[in-house]
Scaffold this motif. Structure first.
Motif, PDB file in Angstrom:
ATOM      1  N   LYS A 282     -54.620   7.660 -22.398  1.00  0.00           N
ATOM      2  CA  LYS A 282     -55.409   8.374 -23.401  1.00  0.00           C
ATOM      3  C   LYS A 282     -55.944   9.699 -22.866  1.00  0.00           C
ATOM      4  N   ALA A 283     -56.152  10.618 -23.795  1.00  0.00           N
ATOM      5  CA  ALA A 283     -56.830  11.874 -23.490  1.00  0.00           C
ATOM      6  C   ALA A 283     -58.164  11.872 -24.218  1.00  0.00           C
ATOM      7  N   VAL A 284     -59.169  12.431 -23.568  1.00  0.00           N
ATOM      8  CA  VAL A 284     -60.489  12.552 -24.192  1.00  0.00           C
ATOM      9  C   VAL A 284     -60.591  13.925 -24.841  1.00  0.00           C
ATOM     10  N   GLY A 285     -61.176  13.974 -26.022  1.00  0.00           N
ATOM     11  CA  GLY A 285     -61.328  15.254 -26.704  1.00  0.00           C
ATOM     12  C   GLY A 285     -62.581  15.288 -27.542  1.00  0.00           C
ATOM     13  N   ASP A 295     -53.897   9.384 -27.918  1.00  0.00           N
ATOM     14  CA  ASP A 295     -52.752   9.167 -27.038  1.00  0.00           C
ATOM     15  C   ASP A 295     -52.278  10.471 -26.396  1.00  0.00           C
ATOM     16  N   PHE A 296     -51.803  10.371 -25.159  1.00  0.00           N
ATOM     17  CA  PHE A 296     -51.237  11.540 -24.487  1.00  0.00           C
ATOM     18  C   PHE A 296     -50.097  12.145 -25.307  1.00  0.00           C
ATOM     19  N   ASN A 297     -49.335  11.295 -25.959  1.00  0.00           N
ATOM     20  CA  ASN A 297     -48.197  11.794 -26.730  1.00  0.00           C
ATOM     21  C   ASN A 297     -48.634  12.763 -27.824  1.00  0.00           C
ATOM     22  N   GLU A 298     -49.843  12.567 -28.323  1.00  0.00           N
ATOM     23  CA  GLU A 298     -50.367  13.477 -29.342  1.00  0.00           C
ATOM     24  C   GLU A 298     -50.600  14.864 -28.755  1.00  0.00           C
ATOM     25  N   VAL A 299     -50.916  14.907 -27.484  1.00  0.00           N
ATOM     26  CA  VAL A 299     -51.108  16.192 -26.803  1.00  0.00           C
ATOM     27  C   VAL A 299     -49.791  16.954 -26.749  1.00  0.00           C
ATOM     28  N   PHE A 300     -48.734  16.250 -26.359  1.00  0.00           N
ATOM     29  CA  PHE A 300     -47.449  16.921 -26.141  1.00  0.00           C
ATOM     30  C   PHE A 300     -46.639  17.098 -27.423  1.00  0.00           C
ATOM     31  N   ASP A 301     -46.842  16.212 -28.389  1.00  0.00           N
ATOM     32  CA  ASP A 301     -46.110  16.324 -29.645  1.00  0.00           C
ATOM     33  C   ASP A 301     -46.784  17.278 -30.619  1.00  0.00           C
ATOM     34  N   GLY A 302     -48.081  17.473 -30.453  1.00  0.00           N
ATOM     35  CA  GLY A 302     -48.828  18.342 -31.355  1.00  0.00           C
ATOM     36  C   GLY A 302     -48.817  19.787 -30.895  1.00  0.00           C
ATOM     37  N   THR A 303     -49.429  20.639 -31.686  1.00  0.00           N
ATOM     38  CA  THR A 303     -49.563  22.053 -31.340  1.00  0.00           C
ATOM     39  C   THR A 303     -51.029  22.443 -31.409  1.00  0.00           C
ATOM     40  N   HIS A 304     -51.428  23.302 -30.498  1.00  0.00           N
ATOM     41  CA  HIS A 304     -52.801  23.781 -30.506  1.00  0.00           C
ATOM     42  C   HIS A 304     -53.044  24.618 -31.755  1.00  0.00           C
ATOM     43  N   GLU A 305     -54.133  24.340 -32.451  1.00  0.00           N
ATOM     44  CA  GLU A 305     -54.420  25.021 -33.705  1.00  0.00           C
ATOM     45  C   GLU A 305     -55.127  26.353 -33.453  1.00  0.00           C
ATOM     46  N   PHE A 306     -54.460  27.422 -33.856  1.00  0.00           N
ATOM     47  CA  PHE A 306     -55.028  28.754 -33.740  1.00  0.00           C
ATOM     48  C   PHE A 306     -55.796  29.077 -35.024  1.00  0.00           C
TER      49      PHE A 306
END
Length: 319
Positions: A282-285, A295-306
């Motif tokens: 897990k990642a903390v946010g 989930d870590f996968n959400e970090v890598f599958d998602g995109t940072h929102e500008f």
């Protein structure tokens, strides 16, 4: 779980020490032992691991950098390096790991989790480029450092009727440039998320001159191009002279702001809570002021929102 470890990896960011402190003290509060892993994943492979007590993290909440040091480690990208790391963790009786860092650090934590070793990531990077969290530890401090620099450079720009290009960090994310440019009253902000037109920049500068404005501030994110490359383009396309200031690693240092200290404390504590429940991967946010895990996968599958609305506002206010 009786013992956990904590390490920092990748580029340092203000607030990492506050996060380390939170991990250690929250763990000890719940009768867990804590080990500090020095020099990131490289130190993990080499077994550079020491037990930490409450006093070991005293008087560090206000310090920039990281008490545990950091390092890049190419060996940890390979499975052999990851297995060596797990071997060291088991050798020292460590059953769970908190990793404080950015995208590359998270990939290492995900690899360990995939090998069955529970890891939790805490976002420590000035770039604010981790998907799934509104803010990362260190962003606010770096932002204020950039704003302070812009204010000082503007004094010189005003005194000498000069236009300045200020190059800021952020890797492939434009948050640092956008927030600092808007807060610093920059006439032009260049970010990786939005294509730019050199003719439009030239038009903005000339329009300012026509109404009597003798100086301008242009903020460019390093993910777009270097400040000197932009300077050259402005000379070639529009014959506009500018001066360049590359803020560089000054943006990573300094005492963390109150906002970063609080955020780091909350996130570090949350990471320990997850490991106490035997939860890894897990990642903390933080989202909408709520500290959460995903989930870590959400970090890598998602995109940072500008924030496109903020970028639009910066253009509207810099007419």
């Amino acid at each position: 779980m009786k013992k956990i470890g904590v390490l920092t990896s990748g580029g340092d960011s203000p607030g990492m020490n506050a996060a380390i402190r939170a991990v250690v003290r929250k763990a000890i509060y719940h009768d867990l032992q804590v080990a500090g892993i020095y020099h990131g994943y490289q130190g993990l492979i080499e077994g550079n691991i020491q037990d930490l007590a409450i006093g070991d993290v005293g008087d560090i909440i206000q310090r920039g950098g990281t008490k545990l040091y950091s390092a890049r480690c190419l060996d940890f990208k390979e499975e052999a390096g990851q297995l060596k790391g797990i071997e060291q963790l088991k050798k020292h009786g460590i059953e769970g790991l908190v990793v404080i860092g950015g995208d590359g650090s998270y990939r290492g934590a995900l690899a360990l989790s995939n090998h069955g070793f529970p890891c939790v990531g805490v976002p420590g990077t000035i770039d604010n480029d981790i998907s799934g969290t509104d803010y990362t530890i260190g962003f606010d401090t770096a932002l204020n450092t950039v704003i302070d620099s812009i204010d000082k450079i503007r004094d010189t720009a005003t005194s000498h009727d000069r236009s300045f290009i200020i190059e800021v960090m952020g890797r492939d994310a434009g948050d640092l440039a956008l927030w600092a440019g808007l807060a610093g009253g920059a006439e032009t902000i260049l970010v990786p998320e939005d294509p730019f037109d050199i003719d439009d920049i030239a038009m903005r500068l000339k329009r300012g001159r026509d109404r009597g404005k003798k100086h301008s501030i242009i903020v460019v994110a390093e993910g777009v191009m270097t400040g000197h490359e932009l300077q050259q383009k402005l000379m070639e396309k529009a014959d506009i002279p500018t001066h360049v200031s590359v803020l560089g690693h000054i943006q990573r240092g300094g005492s963390p702001t109150a906002r970063d200290r609080v955020l780091a404390s909350q996130m570090g504590a949350k990471a320990v809570e997850l490991l106490l429940q035997d939860i890894g991967g897990k990642a903390v946010g933080i989202r909408n002021r709520e500290i959460l895990a995903y989930d870590f996968n959400e970090v890598f599958d998602g995109t940072h929102e500008f924030d496109e609305s903020m970028y639009k506002l910066s253009k509207e206010l810099s007419i």
